[in-house]
Write an enzyme that holds these catalytic residues in place. Structure first.
Site, short mmCIF file in Angstrom:
data_model
loop_
_atom_site.label_atom_id
_atom_site.label_comp_id
_atom_site.label_asym_id
_atom_site.label_seq_id
_atom_site.Cartn_x
_atom_site.Cartn_y
_atom_site.Cartn_z
N CYS A 1 40.58 37.93 21.73
CA CYS A 1 39.47 38.34 22.59
C CYS A 1 38.13 38.23 21.88
CB CYS A 1 39.70 39.76 23.08
SG CYS A 1 41.08 39.89 24.24
N ASP B 1 40.27 49.07 29.67
CA ASP B 1 40.93 48.79 28.40
C ASP B 1 39.92 48.23 27.41
OD1 ASP B 1 40.75 46.25 29.50
OD2 ASP B 1 42.78 45.66 28.98
N HIS C 1 50.82 27.11 34.56
CA HIS C 1 50.09 25.85 34.48
C HIS C 1 49.80 25.55 33.02
CE1 HIS C 1 47.58 22.57 35.87
NE2 HIS C 1 46.59 23.01 35.13
N ASP D 1 45.35 44.61 31.79
CA ASP D 1 44.35 44.75 32.85
C ASP D 1 44.93 45.39 34.10
OD1 ASP D 1 42.32 43.68 31.34
OD2 ASP D 1 42.54 41.65 32.13
#
Length: 336
Positions: free
Chosen positions: A23, A230, A146, A97
């Site tokens: 992140c 979060d 994908h 999330d």
């Protein structure tokens, strides 16, 4: 630092194939807000209960009086060298999330970018296996997804979950007088930066990043809590700033009360601070009263987390109280 360098570690170091990691490679928060500013919600009276208004963790659509759909997507470059562990961390982070919105994950789709001419497909399979195992642990179906040929390895998930429309956790529901609780220690950004530079492994950081926020989300709902988010790429300070701003309050935080992952402070002193953490601090400083808190402590509070815990406006069993929400003052963040 409470680390080891296991002999079974992959000969291929995945972190060396990415400019950033986890992140911490997010687009900076201020730049991102400018980018999405034109994505206006449909407005009051629609079934889109949560959109892009405040930067919540997921979107929420009401489908009936007793059911809402929660959707999110999250992917990033490797934070660790081991492919299977990378898959577990990325999947745990994506599922977070849903829990941060008060939902339960239902089905996830893999999102994979892979440098197929550079890295063997067997490693990609290990990444996907890690994600599948986390999905099973969360009782969430993992069904396809994908993939693209990408110069950098990337992995994550698009996740759909369910929630009750009247029992959501939202970023704008904070009220003065509520304590602030944190369910995981911080420091994964610093420790991931250290790992990328040295190849040494922090088992403490991996344990934090692979722990689901499922129990924390359920405990928050059971306690009647309505405000949570979060802690991921914008750091504790960045996500707390977003919560306080959206809720129309200020947040007071006791920096000494914030728990750190074992080894974090030593890695920070050695200079392993990700660029994303510095950008996070620059973003919140104009809105903060930092008192006499040192720059290093502020950088740790702004450290770009991967798969961090929940930040909850309310008291939560097993969580650490790190501050409180107060009526809006000149500074949105007050750090003591």
């Amino acid at each position: 630092m409470g680390v080891n360098n296991p002999s079974h570690q992959n000969a291929v170091r995945l972190t060396q194939y990415a400019r950033g990691g986890g992140c911490a490679c997010k687009i900076p928060p201020g730049e991102l807000e400018e980018t999405v500013a034109m994505l206006l919600p449909d407005g009051p009276g629609t079934d889109l209960m949560v959109g892009v208004e405040h930067g919540d963790d997921g979107a929420v659509v009401r489908v009936s009086p007793t059911m809402a759909i929660v959707v999110t997507a999250d992917f990033f470059t490797p934070v660790v060298d081991d492919a299977y562990t990378f898959g577990r961390i990325a999947a745990t982070n994506a599922l977070s999330d849903i829990y941060a919105m008060g939902g339960e994950p239902l089905v996830a789709l893999n999102l994979l970018g892979w440098p197929r001419e550079t890295l063997p497909t067997e490693l990609a399979a290990e990444v996907l296996r890690g994600g599948l195992d986390v999905g099973r642990k969360a009782h969430c179906h993992v069904a396809g997804g994908h993939s693209i040929d990408d110069p950098e390895p990337k992995y994550g998930m698009a996740v759909t979950g369910t929630a009750h429309p009247d029992k959501l956790l939202q970023i704008d529901a904070g009220r003065p007088g509520l304590p602030l609780s944190l369910t995981k220690p911080i420091g994964s950004g610093v420790l991931n930066s250290w790992h990328k530079a040295t190849g040494e492994v922090s088992e403490a950081a991996i344990d934090v990043m692979t722990t689901l926020n499922a129990d924390a989300g359920r405990l928050a709902l059971a306690a009647g809590i309505t405000c949570a988010t979060d802690v991921t790429g914008f750091g504790l300070l960045g996500h707390l700033f977003k919560m306080a701003r959206a809720s129309g309050v200020s947040a007071v935080i006791d920096h000494a009360a914030v728990p750190l992952i074992e080894g974090t402070r030593a890695a920070a002193r050695a200079g392993y601070m990700p660029g994303g953490s510095r950008r996070n601090l620059e973003w919140v400083l104009p809105h903060a009263d930092t008192g006499a808190v040192s720059e290093q402590d502020l950088l740790l509070l702004a450290d770009a987390q991967t798969s961090g815990g929940l930040l909850v406006a309310g008291e939560l069993p097993g969580a650490t109280v790190i501050g409180e929400l107060v009526p809006r003052r000149d500074s949105v963040l007050i750090i003591r």
